[in-house]
Motif scaffolding. Structure first.
Motif, PDB file in Angstrom:
ATOM      1  N   GLN B   4       0.953  -1.306   0.051  1.00 31.13           N
ATOM      2  CA  GLN B   4       0.094  -0.074  -0.036  1.00 31.13           C
ATOM      3  C   GLN B   4       0.936   1.248   0.081  1.00 31.13           C
ATOM      4  O   GLN B   4       1.981   1.068   0.278  1.00 31.13           O
ATOM      5  CB  GLN B   4      -1.072   0.000   1.323  1.00 31.13           C
ATOM      6  CG  GLN B   4      -0.180   0.182   2.748  1.00 31.13           C
ATOM      7  CD  GLN B   4      -1.126   0.069   3.681  1.00 31.13           C
ATOM      8  OE1 GLN B   4      -1.756  -0.881   4.064  1.00 31.13           O
ATOM      9  NE2 GLN B   4      -1.490   1.317   4.330  1.00 31.13           N
ATOM     10  N   LEU B   7       2.933   6.440   3.588  1.00 37.15           N
ATOM     11  CA  LEU B   7       2.592   7.874   3.894  1.00 37.15           C
ATOM     12  C   LEU B   7       4.286   8.472   4.131  1.00 37.15           C
ATOM     13  O   LEU B   7       4.808   7.991   5.146  1.00 37.15           O
ATOM     14  CB  LEU B   7       1.890   8.255   4.947  1.00 37.15           C
ATOM     15  CG  LEU B   7       0.467   7.840   4.850  1.00 37.15           C
ATOM     16  CD1 LEU B   7      -0.193   7.937   6.327  1.00 37.15           C
ATOM     17  CD2 LEU B   7      -0.105   8.572   3.599  1.00 37.15           C
ATOM     18  N   LYS B  15      -0.768  14.908  13.406  1.00 37.64           N
ATOM     19  CA  LYS B  15      -1.650  13.699  13.312  1.00 37.64           C
ATOM     20  C   LYS B  15      -2.075  13.278  14.754  1.00 37.64           C
ATOM     21  O   LYS B  15      -3.316  12.919  14.922  1.00 37.64           O
ATOM     22  CB  LYS B  15      -0.768  12.589  12.606  1.00 37.64           C
ATOM     23  CG  LYS B  15      -1.503  11.231  12.623  1.00 37.64           C
ATOM     24  CD  LYS B  15      -2.543  11.258  11.535  1.00 37.64           C
ATOM     25  CE  LYS B  15      -3.071   9.821  11.554  1.00 37.64           C
ATOM     26  NZ  LYS B  15      -4.497   9.998  10.578  1.00 37.64           N
ATOM     27  N   PHE B  44       0.533   3.050  14.096  1.00 38.12           N
ATOM     28  CA  PHE B  44       0.760   4.238  12.706  1.00 38.12           C
ATOM     29  C   PHE B  44       2.034   4.275  12.183  1.00 38.12           C
ATOM     30  O   PHE B  44       2.198   3.910  10.772  1.00 38.12           O
ATOM     31  CB  PHE B  44      -0.049   5.400  13.338  1.00 38.12           C
ATOM     32  CG  PHE B  44      -0.022   6.453  12.039  1.00 38.12           C
ATOM     33  CD1 PHE B  44      -1.077   6.622  11.305  1.00 38.12           C
ATOM     34  CD2 PHE B  44       1.226   7.464  11.856  1.00 38.12           C
ATOM     35  CE1 PHE B  44      -1.062   7.483  10.173  1.00 38.12           C
ATOM     36  CE2 PHE B  44       0.830   8.416  10.957  1.00 38.12           C
ATOM     37  CZ  PHE B  44      -0.223   8.283  10.320  1.00 38.12           C
ATOM     38  N   ASP B  47       2.616   0.654  10.217  1.00 37.75           N
ATOM     39  CA  ASP B  47       1.846   0.219   8.999  1.00 37.75           C
ATOM     40  C   ASP B  47       1.595   1.326   7.925  1.00 37.75           C
ATOM     41  O   ASP B  47       1.487   1.192   6.884  1.00 37.75           O
ATOM     42  CB  ASP B  47       0.535  -0.434   9.856  1.00 37.75           C
ATOM     43  CG  ASP B  47       0.631  -1.410  10.623  1.00 37.75           C
ATOM     44  OD1 ASP B  47       1.604  -1.968  10.293  1.00 37.75           O
ATOM     45  OD2 ASP B  47      -0.338  -1.711  11.430  1.00 37.75           O
ATOM     46  N   GLU B  48       1.504   2.655   8.660  1.00 41.35           N
ATOM     47  CA  GLU B  48       0.955   3.893   7.505  1.00 41.35           C
ATOM     48  C   GLU B  48       2.230   4.344   6.953  1.00 41.35           C
ATOM     49  O   GLU B  48       2.171   4.711   5.842  1.00 41.35           O
ATOM     50  CB  GLU B  48       0.064   4.563   8.309  1.00 41.35           C
ATOM     51  CG  GLU B  48      -1.145   4.274   9.112  1.00 41.35           C
ATOM     52  CD  GLU B  48      -2.248   3.558   8.015  1.00 41.35           C
ATOM     53  OE1 GLU B  48      -2.164   4.110   7.076  1.00 41.35           O
ATOM     54  OE2 GLU B  48      -2.854   2.562   8.379  1.00 41.35           O
TER      55      GLU B  48
END
Lengths: 204, 580, 221
Positions: B4, B7, B15, B44, B47-48
């Motif tokens: 994916q 970011l 955030k 976060f 994973d992000e």
């Protein structure tokens, strides 16, 4: 799983094994206990038996090799000696495991410090042979020794080296580290000359 | 890992308002995170934002301010700089959520922070002391904890000069030994732990083993600390079912020499020779990492020639280390001594160069802040050239012919001790261990330091993650190192070797720095905090051996006990660095 | 071996029968064979262990002294080479290994750390010299001693063996081989022989802390 890999490996060991004899014959009689022989065994072409036959022959130590530090003293013409050390304490301050102990001499009359150590100790059981004391000494007074044959039966009486045991003549230093010695002497001579010139100009 | 979009450039403070704020202290970087939101933020981040690699976990004791800080360095395995997170917690009740559920590689590092600093990581599966023994009094890295031979907070000690009447410090101790005991202590009432907590955690696993229907019994076997194949004083406690390993607990600390406590008493410069003794097979690399960390703080750059000399020495170190690793791996496999002797022969020739340049075979102490200690003596350049261009390539080829296709080696190594790429990243493995699992992560490329971006070399990768691939990758890396050496020796410029004058008192501005290098065994990081004084406030070593050993249990599970020796040998640990 | 060394053991030999006494010859053979087959224990602790391996390897090769048989088991070893920093956590194991070695046994402290704590002496987990716990025969200074320095130390040990005599050999005496009590890991390392001392020290310490606390209360700063 055909065993070819093992055979090839055995071939390598066999070649090495035969190589030792070939090398011995090539160097017949000159391979051991000669300087050439040792140099050959330390070179890129070293092949055959690699062993240095300590204690009969010794691997030469390079000039920069460092073991326990020692104090340099100079001999004057009249036979008296004086230490280069001014007991400024930089070596004691920079020593990582803090194994250097210095007692500064004071003039009994004036009570002011005299540039010479009254006592100088190195605890060899703590020293880590790092060479900082020699590296940062501004007077070239403490240097790293090449003598590594120091084994003893009793550490309690032997392994705190005092000033007497640490002191070695300048000529010894010149013999173990000739290039360093020459470079440092040149710098010293230059500094002396500059000092003399300054003095002369101040007087004149 | 995640398929994916990652970011980039997220401001965590925006955030997570209220919970996260930027670290605004002078010289510091990263974010301060609230303890209760920490797991959420870490999730976060992983994973992000794609920070899948947790490099270092450690703690800092800010004593007069009365709080402890847990510091985390995250990286992306695709490369790039670090993300630093910090969690602050009060000193008298230090609790921080454990990161082990998200990053299993934190396990031992958190245990170390608990052991030495007393930060309790909540949610940690097995929070025991790791370097000291269970029952030891106090957490030694706390600033108000004093060792029995305490003299002063920082060196140099005043007793050495100008009135340095020599004494042995043990004579000032009532026991004439390096010991101290708490008040109101009765030795007869003492019940030593004797590893009870360790065996308890193994017993728990024992009872949870699934019943295969066959009536079997398990047995706990201790290997080490005195065992010829544990590469020093390392101990493995294995739970065996038949000959199969069901669980394995490494026990360490038998060579815990208190590098960090001593390092915080030392001045910055004094730590350099101590770093030699971390991974004593590759002292030049250790010097390199520490010099980088402190130079970062000081904001200085070494001159060109020094950079080249540094790279040359680091790569020679890599070769000598890998040769030793291959030799001892073969020893562990039972190929007694011949491969080791061949490897040591080449290593000795490399050590000759170190001895000529730095003055010592193993403890080189060659790097200084802003340069190196001394220039090459006469004749050494030719020696290095001969080795890099002639001798080593020839001998590596011979070693290759000798070992690589040997059927016995392949039978013992292939498919043994497999570590998948996902596991390798999760366990924060680094160096050859990580790259043999198919992750092309080499700090020399991913986050280049010094002048590595100028050289042409490949990052060696192998994909099976077994013992055999770890052997192969070391051979590959030796070849790549020879490539770098050939370029560096060819291009070695003339010039000064030190920026500025050599000084014994270096001024290091306040702040923190994390310097890391690709050491032969993996990522070697130094986390240094300075408060402007001559001694570092915090000096932490992220040792590759220590973190790599976290993955040992996963690799060994399901294998036979005889293979555990080969698996351990293939990680290539050094105890000086593992226990520090 | 010179005649001087032969006649050194502490008893008088009349000059007229010097060099003919049987006991000297037996001693000589006995010591020669012992010193030429010292089996070290395969046991490395730290940095010095790497130099020990190098000494065993091809360049320095202590097989030339009959020492190549490195035994992983203490029961087959004659020589305990303490090669590296001894930590408190490791001391119980080392003492146990030493106790398991058969007589005659020798201990060589290799390097500064094993001799006296070395650069790590001030550390909280470091023992200041293995001779705090077991007797040591030869100390080799250096950090680390180079392989040649280690060889020199081993030759020094051989000289020591040369000077021992059957008559005084402690391992043929009746009350031989005292077992050294294994230290216990308490709040700090504890020697079982020192329990009484530890108790006194600890009581004294609590007394001083109490009195200090009282003083602190009575004169608030």
């Amino acid at each position: 799983m055909d065993g070819l890999g093992i055979l090839k490996g055995l071939g390598v060991t066999l070649r090495r094994f035969v190589g030792t004899y070939v090398d011995d014959i090539k160097w017949l009689g000159r391979r051991y206990f000669t300087e050439d022989g040792i140099r050959h065994r330390m070179s890129k072409d070293a092949s055959g038996v690699f062993t240095v036959q300590y204690p009969e022959e010794k691997l030469p130590v390079p000039e920069e090799f460092r073991f326990i530090p020692f104090l340099v003293y100079e001999e004057k013409e009249d036979g008296s000696i004086f230490h280069r050390c001014t007991s400024c304490g930089i070596c004691a301050k920079v020593c990582p495991p803090q194994c250097i102990w210095i007692v500064r001499t004071t003039d009994p009359k004036t009570g002011r410090p005299v540039p010479e150590p009254a006592e100088f100790y190195i605890d060899v059981d703590i020293c880590m042979n790092c060479g900082y004391c020699a590296e940062y000494c501004p007077f070239d007074a403490i240097k790293m020794d090449h003598d590594y044959e120091l084994s003893v039966y009793d550490r309690h009486t032997h392994n705190i080296y005092n000033k007497e045991k640490l002191s070695k003549p300048l000529s010894y230093y010149a013999s173990i580290r000739p290039t360093n010695y020459q470079r440092e002497e040149a710098i010293r001579a230059e500094a002396e000359a500059a000092k003399a010139a300054k003095k002369a100009s101040a007087e004149g | 890992m995640m398929e994916q979009a990652i970011l980039t450039d997220v401001d965590l403070a925006e955030k997570f308002p209220q919970k996260v704020k930027r670290d605004e202290r002078k010289g510091y970087e990263g974010y301060l995170v609230d303890a209760d939101a920490f797991l959420q933020v870490a999730q976060f981040v992983r994973d992000e934002m794609g920070y899948d690699y947790l490099s270092s976990v450690t703690g800092v004791d800010y004593f007069p301010e009365n709080y402890l800080e847990s510091v985390y360095h995250f990286y992306r395995t695709t490369g790039g700089p670090a993300l630093v997170l910090k969690v602050q917690t009060p000193r008298d009740n230090a609790v921080v959520p454990s990161l082990v559920p998200l990053y299993p590689g934190a396990e031992f590092q958190e245990r170390e922070a608990w052991d030495l600093l007393g930060i309790r990581y909540e949610g940690h599966p097995d929070l025991r002391r790791i370097l000291m023994w269970e029952g030891f009094a106090g957490h030694p890295l706390r600033k108000d904890w004093r060792e029995p031979y305490y003299e002063e907070d920082g060196k140099p000690f005043k007793s050495r000069w100008p009135d340095g009447h020599v004494y042995r410090i043990e004579d000032k101790n009532p026991f004439h030994k390096n010991v101290d005991y708490p008040a109101d202590f009765d030795p007869d009432q003492w019940a030593p732990d004797n590893d009870a907590s360790l065996y308890a955690s193994l017993k728990k696993i024992q009872s949870s083993l699934s019943d295969s229907g066959l009536k079997t019994d398990t047995v706990i076997v201790n290997m080490g600390p005195q065992h010829p194949s544990t590469h020093g004083v390392f101990r493995m406690v294995v739970l065996l079912e038949g000959e199969t390993i069901r669980a394995l607990k490494p026990v360490m600390g038998y060579l815990h020499r208190n590098h960090e406590k001593i390092g915080e008493r030392n001045t910055f410069l004094m730590n350099m020779p101590f770093t030699d003794r971390l991974d004593y097979l590759s002292s030049m690399s250790n010097n390199f990492g520490y010099a980088l960390a402190v130079e970062k703080l000081m904001g200085i750059q070494p001159p060109e020639r020094a950079e080249y000399l540094r790279v040359i020495m680091a790569e020679f170190t890599r070769i000598s280390n890998h040769l030793f690793a291959i030799g001892s791996l073969l020893n562990d496999l039972g190929a007694y001594f011949t491969p080791m002797l061949y490897a040591i022969e080449e290593r000795e020739l490399i050590l000759d160069i170190f001895e000529a340049v730095a003055g010592s075979r193993m403890m080189c102490n060659y790097f200084r802040f802003g340069g190196v200690a001394r220039d090459l003596p006469e004749g050494v350049y030719e020696k290095m050239r001969d080795l890099a261009y002639e001798r080593l390539p020839r001998r590596i080829d011979e070693l290759d012919l000798y070992l690589t296709n040997n059927e016995i080696i392949r039978a013992r190594c292939e498919g043994v001790g497999v570590l998948t790429a996902e596991d390798a990243i999760a366990f924060s493995a680094s160096g050859p261990l990580l790259r043999a699992s198919g992750v092309p992560y080499d700090i020399r490329r991913a986050d280049p330091y010094s002048i590595y971006d100028r050289f042409e070399f490949d990052v060696a990768v192998r994909y099976h993650g077994d013992v055999y691939d770890r052997y192969l990758i070391r051979m590959d890396e030796i070849r790549q190192s020879i490539r770098i050496l050939q370029q560096a020796i060819r291009d070695l410029p003339e010039g000064p070797i030190q920026s500025g004058k050599p000084q014994y008192q270096v001024r290091v501005p306040a702040g923190e720095a994390y310097g890391r290098v690709e050491a032969p065994k993996g990522e070697l990081g130094y986390y240094v905090v300075s408060n402007g004084k001559p001694n570092p406030w915090r000096y932490h070593v992220r040792a590759p051996s220590f973190v790599n050993i976290t993955a040992l249990e996963t690799m060994a599970k399901g294998n036979k006990v005889a293979d555990s020796v080969a698996i351990l040998g293939s990680i290539d640990i050094v105890l000086g660095e593992l226990d520090r | 071996m010179t005649n001087d060394e032969l006649n050194q053991p502490g008893y008088e030999i009349p000059p007229e029968i010097k060099n003919q006494v049987a006991i000297t010859t037996i001693d000589r053979i006995y010591n020669w064979s012992r010193r030429s087959s010292i089996w070290p224990m395969m046991f490395g602790l730290a940095c010095c262990a790497i130099e020990m391996i190098c000494t065993a390897a091809s360049r320095f090769d202590f097989a030339r002294f009959g020492m190549e048989v490195m035994r992983p088991s203490p029961r087959q070893a004659d020589l305990l080479l303490v090669s590296g920093t001894v930590t408190k956590k490791m001391v119980p194991q080392i003492v146990r290994l030493y106790n398991q070695m058969p007589e005659p046994k020798y201990v060589v402290a290799m390097g500064a750390c094993a001799s006296g704590g070395g650069p790590f002496k001030e550390g909280y987990n470091v023992v200041s010299g293995i001779d705090n716990y077991i007797p040591v025969d030869v100390y080799i200074p250096g950090c680390p001693p180079t392989p040649q320095a280690l060889l020199h130390g081993l030759i020094t040990l051989q000289k020591k063996i040369d000077n021992q005599t059957l008559r005084e050999a402690r391992w043929y005496k009746k009350d031989v081989s005292e077992v050294i009590p294994v230290p216990v890991l308490g709040p700090d390392i504890m020697d079982p022989r020192e329990y009484e001392l530890i108790r006194q020290y600890s009581q004294q310490k609590s007394a001083t802390t109490v009195s200090e606390a009282l003083e602190g209360e009575s004169n608030p700063v």
